[in-house]
Design a protein around this motif. Structure first.
Motif, PDB file in Angstrom:
ATOM      1  N   LEU A 159       0.858  -1.184   0.000  1.00  0.00           N
ATOM      2  CA  LEU A 159       0.000   0.000   0.000  1.00  0.00           C
ATOM      3  C   LEU A 159       0.890   1.228   0.000  1.00  0.00           C
ATOM      4  N   SER A 160       0.714   2.100  -0.969  1.00  0.00           N
ATOM      5  CA  SER A 160       1.553   3.306  -1.101  1.00  0.00           C
ATOM      6  C   SER A 160       0.672   4.536  -0.989  1.00  0.00           C
ATOM      7  N   ASP A 161       0.989   5.409  -0.047  1.00  0.00           N
ATOM      8  CA  ASP A 161       0.152   6.581   0.213  1.00  0.00           C
ATOM      9  C   ASP A 161       0.667   7.811  -0.533  1.00  0.00           C
ATOM     10  N   ASN A 162      -0.237   8.773  -0.734  1.00  0.00           N
ATOM     11  CA  ASN A 162       0.071  10.088  -1.325  1.00  0.00           C
ATOM     12  C   ASN A 162       0.556  10.011  -2.775  1.00  0.00           C
ATOM     13  N   VAL A 163       0.106   9.011  -3.517  1.00  0.00           N
ATOM     14  CA  VAL A 163       0.652   8.814  -4.861  1.00  0.00           C
ATOM     15  C   VAL A 163       0.095   9.793  -5.892  1.00  0.00           C
ATOM     16  N   LEU A 164      -0.928  10.572  -5.532  1.00  0.00           N
ATOM     17  CA  LEU A 164      -1.437  11.603  -6.443  1.00  0.00           C
ATOM     18  C   LEU A 164      -0.919  12.990  -6.071  1.00  0.00           C
ATOM     19  N   TRP A 165      -0.418  13.127  -4.869  1.00  0.00           N
ATOM     20  CA  TRP A 165       0.337  14.310  -4.427  1.00  0.00           C
ATOM     21  C   TRP A 165      -0.392  15.615  -4.778  1.00  0.00           C
ATOM     22  N   SER A 166      -1.648  15.693  -4.317  1.00  0.00           N
ATOM     23  CA  SER A 166      -2.488  16.879  -4.564  1.00  0.00           C
ATOM     24  C   SER A 166      -2.607  17.207  -6.049  1.00  0.00           C
ATOM     25  N   GLY A 167      -2.547  16.184  -6.880  1.00  0.00           N
ATOM     26  CA  GLY A 167      -2.674  16.376  -8.323  1.00  0.00           C
ATOM     27  C   GLY A 167      -1.405  16.806  -9.020  1.00  0.00           C
ATOM     28  N   LYS A 168      -0.332  16.981  -8.254  1.00  0.00           N
ATOM     29  CA  LYS A 168       0.920  17.461  -8.853  1.00  0.00           C
ATOM     30  C   LYS A 168       1.553  16.449  -9.802  1.00  0.00           C
ATOM     31  N   VAL A 169       1.130  15.186  -9.710  1.00  0.00           N
ATOM     32  CA  VAL A 169       1.688  14.171 -10.610  1.00  0.00           C
ATOM     33  C   VAL A 169       1.309  14.436 -12.072  1.00  0.00           C
ATOM     34  N   LEU A 170       0.367  15.350 -12.284  1.00  0.00           N
ATOM     35  CA  LEU A 170       0.006  15.742 -13.651  1.00  0.00           C
ATOM     36  C   LEU A 170       0.892  16.862 -14.189  1.00  0.00           C
ATOM     37  N   ASP A 171       1.678  17.464 -13.312  1.00  0.00           N
ATOM     38  CA  ASP A 171       2.517  18.592 -13.727  1.00  0.00           C
ATOM     39  C   ASP A 171       3.607  18.128 -14.692  1.00  0.00           C
ATOM     40  N   THR A 172       3.825  18.924 -15.702  1.00  0.00           N
ATOM     41  CA  THR A 172       4.941  18.656 -16.616  1.00  0.00           C
ATOM     42  C   THR A 172       6.152  19.511 -16.258  1.00  0.00           C
ATOM     43  N   ILE A 204      -8.407   7.956  -3.243  1.00  0.00           N
ATOM     44  CA  ILE A 204      -8.805   8.156  -1.852  1.00  0.00           C
ATOM     45  C   ILE A 204      -7.882   9.192  -1.230  1.00  0.00           C
ATOM     46  N   ARG A 205      -8.467  10.242  -0.660  1.00  0.00           N
ATOM     47  CA  ARG A 205      -7.683  11.312  -0.072  1.00  0.00           C
ATOM     48  C   ARG A 205      -6.601  11.786  -1.045  1.00  0.00           C
ATOM     49  N   ASP A 206      -5.332  11.524  -0.775  1.00  0.00           N
ATOM     50  CA  ASP A 206      -4.266  12.010  -1.646  1.00  0.00           C
ATOM     51  C   ASP A 206      -3.741  10.910  -2.566  1.00  0.00           C
ATOM     52  N   GLY A 207      -4.539   9.860  -2.721  1.00  0.00           N
ATOM     53  CA  GLY A 207      -4.167   8.765  -3.614  1.00  0.00           C
ATOM     54  C   GLY A 207      -3.545   7.616  -2.850  1.00  0.00           C
TER      55      GLY A 207
END
Length: 214
Positions: A159-172, A204-207
């Motif tokens: 289980l890995s938490d915070n994998v979406l990082w407030s959506g910053k993973v979409l940043d180029t 979920i939450r921050d991914g």
């Protein structure tokens, strides 16, 4: 990061399992006394961790990133009666706080604390893990994965938490001093591409990523 409206989020929480009283106390004291209390897994994610653990009934859990012990207590709810949870945190100032709540729970004797660098500690734990929860410094997620994958039993869960990082993973583009975002982007690619695991990301939450060892 909120993916749902506040009202719908509240509805989901209200119609999920209640948060145990001990964890309510832990949350209150964390917010009163500890820096960065938003690092807590919290009621809803905590119930998800508890449910996953109960479904697996693990004999051995590894947690990388204890903070004040909330997620450890949630995961411990599903432990086999002879199981053990190993939890690592680099902040020695939190150790007594964690132990206070571990010992108030029914799982105190089943939770072993480590203080220090997880990269150095993980190889010293001579166990095979049924569940691993990673919620620590994002720059080392990939390193933690490589350290634990061979110690994870077939069918075991990461289980890995915070994998979406407030959506910053979409940043180029990201700031030069931001080392967490590119690390998480690469980690998410690693989990997708590594043939040893199958992976789904839950918004979920921050991914939260669930990766199962094949």
């Amino acid at each position: 990061m909120q993916f749902l409206s506040e009202d719908l989020d509240t509805y989901i929480v209200n119609h999920s399992e209640n948060e145990p009283e001990l964890l309510q106390q832990l949350t209150r004291e964390t917010y009163q006394k500890i820096l960065q209390p938003r690092m807590l897994s919290g009621h809803y994610q905590g119930r998800i961790l508890s449910m996953i653990s109960k479904l697996i009934n693990p004999k051995c859990i590894l947690e990388v990133g204890t903070y004040t012990g909330y997620s450890a207590l949630c995961l411990a709810e599903g432990l086999h009666k002879e199981g053990m949870l190993h939890t690592i945190d680099i902040n020695e100032e939190l150790q007594d706080f964690q132990r206070q709540y571990f010992d108030k729970s029914a799982y105190g004797k089943q939770i072993h604390q480590y203080v220090g660098d997880a990269i150095e500690i993980i190889p010293l734990i001579n166990e095979d893990f049924d569940i691993v929860f990673i919620d620590a410094d994002k720059e080392n997620y990939a390193n933690y994965f490589e350290l634990i994958i061979d110690k994870l039993v077939p069918g075991g869960i990461i289980l890995s938490d915070n994998v979406l990082w407030s959506g910053k993973v979409l940043d180029t583009k990201f700031k030069k001093e931001d080392t967490s975002t590119p690390a998480l982007i690469e980690y998410n690619k690693l989990l997708k591409q590594d043939s040893r695991v199958e992976t789904v990301i839950l918004p979920i939450r921050d991914g939260l990523t669930i990766s199962r060892k094949k």
